[in-house]
Design a protein around this motif. Structure first.
Motif, PDB file in Angstrom:
ATOM      1  N   ASP A 399       4.230  -7.755  10.104  1.00  0.00           N
ATOM      2  CA  ASP A 399       5.868  -6.664   9.442  1.00  0.00           C
ATOM      3  C   ASP A 399       6.507  -5.902   9.863  1.00  0.00           C
ATOM      4  O   ASP A 399       7.539  -5.357   9.843  1.00  0.00           O
ATOM      5  N   ALA A 400       5.255  -4.271  10.015  1.00  0.00           N
ATOM      6  CA  ALA A 400       5.704  -3.219  10.555  1.00  0.00           C
ATOM      7  C   ALA A 400       5.941  -3.844  11.590  1.00  0.00           C
ATOM      8  O   ALA A 400       6.902  -2.543  12.282  1.00  0.00           O
ATOM      9  N   VAL A 401       5.377  -4.817  12.797  1.00  0.00           N
ATOM     10  CA  VAL A 401       5.894  -4.186  14.050  1.00  0.00           C
ATOM     11  C   VAL A 401       7.447  -4.799  13.980  1.00  0.00           C
ATOM     12  O   VAL A 401       7.704  -3.627  14.927  1.00  0.00           O
ATOM     13  N   VAL A 402       7.475  -6.335  13.482  1.00  0.00           N
ATOM     14  CA  VAL A 402       8.897  -5.985  13.575  1.00  0.00           C
ATOM     15  C   VAL A 402      10.177  -4.828  12.969  1.00  0.00           C
ATOM     16  O   VAL A 402      11.480  -4.773  12.627  1.00  0.00           O
ATOM     17  N   ARG A 403       9.450  -4.053  11.321  1.00  0.00           N
ATOM     18  CA  ARG A 403      10.446  -2.984  11.135  1.00  0.00           C
ATOM     19  C   ARG A 403      10.733  -2.539  11.963  1.00  0.00           C
ATOM     20  O   ARG A 403      11.561  -1.425  12.018  1.00  0.00           O
TER      21      ARG A 403
END
Length: 408
Positions: A399-403
């Motif tokens: 999720d952090a990568v996508v953000r």
């Protein structure tokens, strides 16, 4: 499928979709999802749109197959009238709930309706979910003879106290039996696990993963437990009866599963899914992650065709009433704008092993790749070849990568 329906615009009574849904349809695979919303008991962690016998209020389980077939017949007419070109179904997935609470003949009849209306691609994948205590050898043979190719068993754990915390009713000793029966019937087998249950230790989790490996299924799913508001489990945690699952322990569990499955010959192809080889990956679920099209049949089921998403009436009685009146069971829909479609494309493609081409990201996303490599979240070798693929650390922080990829 969560029980709460999203906000959106009212869906038309005829179910027709905008002309935009037909654009590029031949480039997208088409699948069918059939939601069977019945469970023998409600599991304490579950937020899906499911009903026990005492919750049906005006609907009858014995009538369900006929109502679902009514929607399947309607779906072909709606897509044709909307100008969406006909495509053969590449996958069909029966989920729930517990689809195998219905007689095998009912599941086969519903599958037959999909075949009659759409036809199947060569080698189409046809899956049903099942609980280990909801099928016997005769049921599995009937499903295989009727066109099913795959069964996904909700094993969840091999440890009795973990199953009890999840309100699962099956005996762990039954899992090897149902796997053998499925294989004898000629079905491919997936086993599904949940980790992070309150009271589950790393040793408990090891025992469950090792039990899966011992059965040598074709496919394994392992999902972190999500505590959904409104569930029995959420109330127990709020009252202090159970401890909130630890993020650090869940990360250790994920890494242990990846180690054990990798050593046994399984390869991850999506953050929570592993297969023995590429041919055993869930093609139906890959269709979701790749943004393909699917029609969702049944109460609360969601559909997506060409950037148009819609959802059906939740309760089986309301669903049955609309289908019987030959009205679309859809109660709401949304037409996704370009920004939303791009966000979802990045979110979903990032989760799978094949990844996302870096040159399709916007400028901010492309610039973020170097930092993601430096932080050990993205595979450097794949990035040099132009594809963003997560490392194991990246999978834990997807999720952090996508953000970061979506930052301007």
């Amino acid at each position: 499928m969560g029980s709460a329906l999203p906000l959106g615009d009212p869906a038309p009574l005829d179910g027709l979709v905008p002309a935009s849904a037909a654009v590029g349809a031949h480039e997208r695979a088409f699948g069918v999802y059939v939601h069977v919303p019945f469970c023998r008991v409600r599991c304490g962690y579950c937020d899906f749109n499911t009903y026990t016998a005492g919750e049906l209020r005006g609907a009858r389980q014995v009538d369900y197959a006929d109502h679902a077939i009514g929607e399947i017949r309607m779906s072909r007419r709606v897509l044709e009238a909307s100008g969406v070109p006909h495509r053969l179904a590449s996958t069909v997935f029966f989920g729930g709930g517990t689809p195998t609470l219905l007689p095998a003949d009912d599941l086969v009849r519903m599958l037959g309706a999909v075949r009659d209306e759409f036809g199947f691609e060569e080698g189409a994948e046809v899956t049903t979910e099942a609980n280990p205590d909801s099928v016997g050898p005769d049921d599995l043979r009937r499903l295989a003879d009727g066109g099913f190719t795959r069964v996904s068993f909700g094993m969840q754990s091999a440890v009795p106290h973990v199953l009890a915390a999840l309100d699962r009713t099956h005996d762990p000793a039954r899992v090897p039996l149902v796997v053998r029966w499925a294989r004898d019937a000629g079905l491919d087998v997936s086993l599904d696990l949940i980790y992070g249950t309150p009271g589950e230790s790393l040793g408990d989790w090891r025992r469950s993963v090792e039990a899966v490996v011992a059965e040598r299924p074709d496919h394994v799913s392992a999902y972190a437990l999500i505590v959904e508001e409104g569930t029995k489990l959420a109330r127990q945690i709020r009252r202090g009866e159970l401890a909130t699952p630890s993020d650090d322990l869940e990360a250790d569990m994920y890494e242990l599963a990846d180690d054990l499955l990798g050593a046994a010959g399984y390869e991850w192809y999506e953050v929570s899914n592993w297969a023995m080889d590429a041919s055993q990956r869930s093609r139906h679920n890959l269709g979701y992650w790749r943004g393909d099209d699917w029609w969702g049949v049944g109460p609360g089921a969601h559909s997506h065709v060409g950037g148009v998403r819609w959802w059906n009436a939740k309760h089986p009685a309301a669903y049955a009433e609309r289908v019987t009146a030959e009205l679309s069971p859809a109660v709401g829909r949304e037409v996704l704008d370009a920004g939303t479609r791009e966000t979802e494309r990045v979110l979903l493609l990032t989760r799978i092993r094949e990844g996302i081409r870096i040159d399709t990201l916007h400028a901010g996303g492309r610039h973020a790749v170097v930092g993601l490599i430096a932080d050990g979240l993205v595979d450097a070798k794949a990035a040099l070849a132009g594809v963003l693929t997560l490392t194991r650390r990246g999978r834990l922080l997807a999720d952090a990568v996508v953000r970061r990829l979506l930052e301007e």
